[in-house]
Write a protein that holds these residues in place. Structure first.
Motif, PDB file in Angstrom:
ATOM      1  N   ALA A  31       1.216  11.380   7.451  1.00 32.32           N
ATOM      2  CA  ALA A  31       1.150  11.003   8.969  1.00 32.32           C
ATOM      3  C   ALA A  31       1.676   9.422   8.605  1.00 32.32           C
ATOM      4  CB  ALA A  31      -0.597  10.601   9.710  1.00 32.32           C
ATOM      5  N   VAL A  32       0.237   8.340   8.285  1.00 27.65           N
ATOM      6  CA  VAL A  32       1.074   6.663   8.354  1.00 27.65           C
ATOM      7  C   VAL A  32       2.292   7.477   7.426  1.00 27.65           C
ATOM      8  CG1 VAL A  32      -1.564   6.495   8.383  1.00 27.65           C
ATOM      9  CG2 VAL A  32      -0.807   5.887   5.941  1.00 27.65           C
ATOM     10  N   LEU A  33       2.038   7.537   6.297  1.00 31.99           N
ATOM     11  CA  LEU A  33       4.067   7.198   5.746  1.00 31.99           C
ATOM     12  C   LEU A  33       4.636   7.565   6.494  1.00 31.99           C
ATOM     13  CD1 LEU A  33       2.579   8.039   1.873  1.00 31.99           C
ATOM     14  CD2 LEU A  33       3.141   5.633   3.009  1.00 31.99           C
ATOM     15  N   TYR A  37       0.791  -0.788  -0.299  1.00 31.82           N
ATOM     16  CA  TYR A  37       0.370   0.152   0.548  1.00 31.82           C
ATOM     17  C   TYR A  37       1.101   1.414  -0.395  1.00 31.82           C
ATOM     18  CZ  TYR A  37      -4.154  -2.993   0.698  1.00 31.82           C
ATOM     19  OH  TYR A  37      -5.190  -3.342  -0.406  1.00 31.82           O
ATOM     20  N   ALA A  38       2.149   1.204   0.628  1.00 31.39           N
ATOM     21  CA  ALA A  38       2.790   2.516   0.658  1.00 31.39           C
ATOM     22  C   ALA A  38       3.338   2.476  -0.569  1.00 31.39           C
ATOM     23  CB  ALA A  38       4.000   2.344   1.811  1.00 31.39           C
ATOM     24  N   HIS A  39       3.617   1.713  -1.298  1.00 34.56           N
ATOM     25  CA  HIS A  39       4.037   1.820  -2.816  1.00 34.56           C
ATOM     26  C   HIS A  39       3.322   2.082  -3.561  1.00 34.56           C
ATOM     27  CE1 HIS A  39       5.259   0.466  -6.803  1.00 34.56           C
ATOM     28  NE2 HIS A  39       4.146  -0.252  -7.056  1.00 34.56           N
ATOM     29  N   ARG A  40       1.701   1.528  -3.901  1.00 34.62           N
ATOM     30  CA  ARG A  40       0.798   2.248  -4.543  1.00 34.62           C
ATOM     31  C   ARG A  40       0.088   3.111  -4.131  1.00 34.62           C
ATOM     32  NH1 ARG A  40      -4.025  -1.935  -3.420  1.00 34.62           N
ATOM     33  NH2 ARG A  40      -5.158  -0.765  -5.649  1.00 34.62           N
ATOM     34  N   LYS A  41       0.511   4.086  -2.616  1.00 36.68           N
ATOM     35  CA  LYS A  41       0.095   5.625  -2.490  1.00 36.68           C
ATOM     36  C   LYS A  41       1.209   6.768  -3.139  1.00 36.68           C
ATOM     37  CE  LYS A  41      -1.743   4.347   2.278  1.00 36.68           C
ATOM     38  NZ  LYS A  41      -2.866   4.986   2.886  1.00 36.68           N
ATOM     39  N   ARG A  69      -7.444   7.535   2.419  1.00 33.28           N
ATOM     40  CA  ARG A  69      -8.130   7.499   4.301  1.00 33.28           C
ATOM     41  C   ARG A  69      -6.878   6.216   4.481  1.00 33.28           C
ATOM     42  NH1 ARG A  69     -13.038   8.747   2.190  1.00 33.28           N
ATOM     43  NH2 ARG A  69     -13.096   5.976   1.904  1.00 33.28           N
ATOM     44  N   ASN A  70      -6.817   6.171   6.069  1.00 30.88           N
ATOM     45  CA  ASN A  70      -6.585   5.212   6.549  1.00 30.88           C
ATOM     46  C   ASN A  70      -6.913   4.887   8.145  1.00 30.88           C
ATOM     47  OD1 ASN A  70      -3.985   4.482   5.243  1.00 30.88           O
ATOM     48  ND2 ASN A  70      -4.245   7.126   5.553  1.00 30.88           N
ATOM     49  N   TYR A  71      -7.438   4.280   8.709  1.00 34.35           N
ATOM     50  CA  TYR A  71      -7.690   3.997   9.964  1.00 34.35           C
ATOM     51  C   TYR A  71      -7.134   3.117  11.063  1.00 34.35           C
ATOM     52  CZ  TYR A  71     -11.157   0.448   8.685  1.00 34.35           C
ATOM     53  OH  TYR A  71     -11.570  -0.711   8.666  1.00 34.35           O
ATOM     54  N   CYS A  72      -7.165   3.358  12.814  1.00 32.79           N
ATOM     55  CA  CYS A  72      -6.828   2.313  13.728  1.00 32.79           C
ATOM     56  C   CYS A  72      -7.510   1.550  13.513  1.00 32.79           C
ATOM     57  CB  CYS A  72      -6.695   3.450  14.798  1.00 32.79           C
ATOM     58  SG  CYS A  72      -5.898   2.398  16.133  1.00 32.79           S
ATOM     59  N   GLY A 101      -2.051   2.986  20.246  1.00 29.56           N
ATOM     60  CA  GLY A 101      -0.609   1.730  19.810  1.00 29.56           C
ATOM     61  C   GLY A 101      -1.635   1.011  18.923  1.00 29.56           C
ATOM     62  N   GLY A 102      -3.107   0.444  18.295  1.00 28.50           N
ATOM     63  CA  GLY A 102      -3.687  -0.010  17.741  1.00 28.50           C
ATOM     64  C   GLY A 102      -2.696  -0.444  16.524  1.00 28.50           C
ATOM     65  N   LYS A 103      -2.807  -1.327  15.411  1.00 30.24           N
ATOM     66  CA  LYS A 103      -2.380  -0.679  14.315  1.00 30.24           C
ATOM     67  C   LYS A 103      -3.269  -0.503  13.084  1.00 30.24           C
ATOM     68  CE  LYS A 103      -0.476  -5.606  13.421  1.00 30.24           C
ATOM     69  NZ  LYS A 103      -0.556  -6.258  15.316  1.00 30.24           N
ATOM     70  N   ILE A 104      -2.352   0.414  11.888  1.00 28.40           N
ATOM     71  CA  ILE A 104      -3.574   1.398  11.104  1.00 28.40           C
ATOM     72  C   ILE A 104      -3.816   0.430   9.934  1.00 28.40           C
ATOM     73  CG2 ILE A 104      -3.300   3.525   9.864  1.00 28.40           C
ATOM     74  CD1 ILE A 104      -1.545   4.832  12.304  1.00 28.40           C
TER      75      ILE A 104
END
Ligand code: BV8
Ligand code: ZN
Length: 258
Positions: free
Chosen positions: A139-141, A68-72, A125-128, A153-156
């Motif tokens: 924020a996530v990248l 997903y990081a690659h696609r983002k 968009r991303n969520y915990c 501390g949960g996985k996003i």
């Protein structure tokens, strides 16, 4: 100039008050976003079903996040193509228009489409997983490896619909209502393999819509389509919408002289 489109198709689009469009990854191909089932180099050894699922994420969150990081990153660098732009013009021509997309690249909205129903979510968009807190890509990248929630501390996870997951109910209901009300339904750049999105053309047809497919190669839908326009959407759509604009203008000038 050889006629590209049938008179019937132009007339139906010029007179229609309800038009629904379903798009797939093929509409973004000319923007440089790889399709799912085409050859995508690095990721072609994986099938989307193997990576785009909760079980894959729980089994190997690092690998899924790498994909997903690659696609983002790819999607952050690309921009809408003439196919996206033509759909914005078509929306301005038709009284009731709905753009239903399986794509998560946000390119229809960035092109200026307004009534967009995103059946499979949005990669921006991303969520915990634990507390549902929402995070944007910046924020996530910025976080290493599997991004963890600042609050709990949960996985996003990316806010996309994985295989085996239900589609967002409201988006799906709007898409079904639009498909059921349409006089013309255009299926563009999708292999028509993924359900329930792939059932929308059948719903439209059952309710009397003219079914048009635009795709460079035939799909399971092609035999049921009233018209199959074979080719790339970035080339076909601008010509098709231009012909509809001309037909509407000719109709307007005719009626204004009556
Ligand atoms: C659900 C988001 C139930 C993630 C995606 C058997 C086993 C397990 C599951 C199933 C099964 N049989 C059916 C299922 C259900 C499954 C499904 O349909 N599987 C398929 C593979 C058989 N569906 C689901 O799991 C759905 N959920 O059913 O839940 C449920 C119900 C209630 C409660 C709980 C559960 C969820 C499906 C959504 C999956 N998420 N994406 C992400 O993107 O990372 S799907 C993914 O495929 C993308 O969204 C993509 O859009 C979609 C479809 O692919 P296409 O868009 O069509 O892209 P593709 O590459 O295939 O084709 C591109 C086309 O463009 C080609 O035809 C090409 O020729 C053309 N093209 C190329 N260049 C151009 C072009 N066209 C125009 N111009 C060009 N230049
Ligand atoms: Zn959290």
């Amino acid at each position: 100039m050889t006629k590209l489109f049938s008179e019937r198709l132009i007339a139906r689009l010029a007179e229609a008050s309800w038009v629904t469009v379903l798009t797939g990854a093929g509409v973004s191909a000319e923007s440089g976003v790889p399709t799912f089932r085409g050859t995508d180099g690095l990721w072609s050894k994986f099938k989307p079903e193997e990576l785009a699922s909760m079980s894959a994420f729980l089994r190997n969150p690092e690998l899924v996040w790498k994909w997903y990081a690659h696609r983002k990153e790819v999607i952050a660098r690309v921009k809408p193509n003439p196919g996206h732009d033509a759909l914005v013009r078509l929306e301005q021509l038709v009284p009731h228009f709905a753009l239903v997309t399986q794509n998560i690249d946000n390119l229809h909205r960035r092109a200026g489409s307004r009534t967009v129903y995103e059946l499979h979510g949005n990669i921006e968009r991303n969520y915990c997983l634990e507390c549902g807190a929402v995070f944007d890509n910046e924020a996530v990248l910025a976080k290493p490896g599997v991004p963890l929630c600042d609050h709990c501390g949960g996985k996003i996870r990316p806010d996309v619909v994985w295989f085996g997951e239900a589609l967002p109910e409201e988006q799906w209901n709007y898409a079904v209502r639009a498909a059921s009300s349409s006089e013309v339904f255009l299926s563009i750049g999708t292999s028509a393999l993924v359900y329930p999105a792939a059932s929308l053309p059948q719903i439209a047809r059952r309710n009397g819509a003219m079914l048009v497919e635009i795709n460079p190669e035939p799909t399971p839908l092609t035999t049921q389509a009233d018209e199959f326009l074979q080719g790339q959407s970035g080339k076909i759509l601008p010509a098709l919408v231009g012909a509809v604009e001309d037909a509407r203008a000719a109709h307007r000038s005719l009626t204004s002289r009556l």
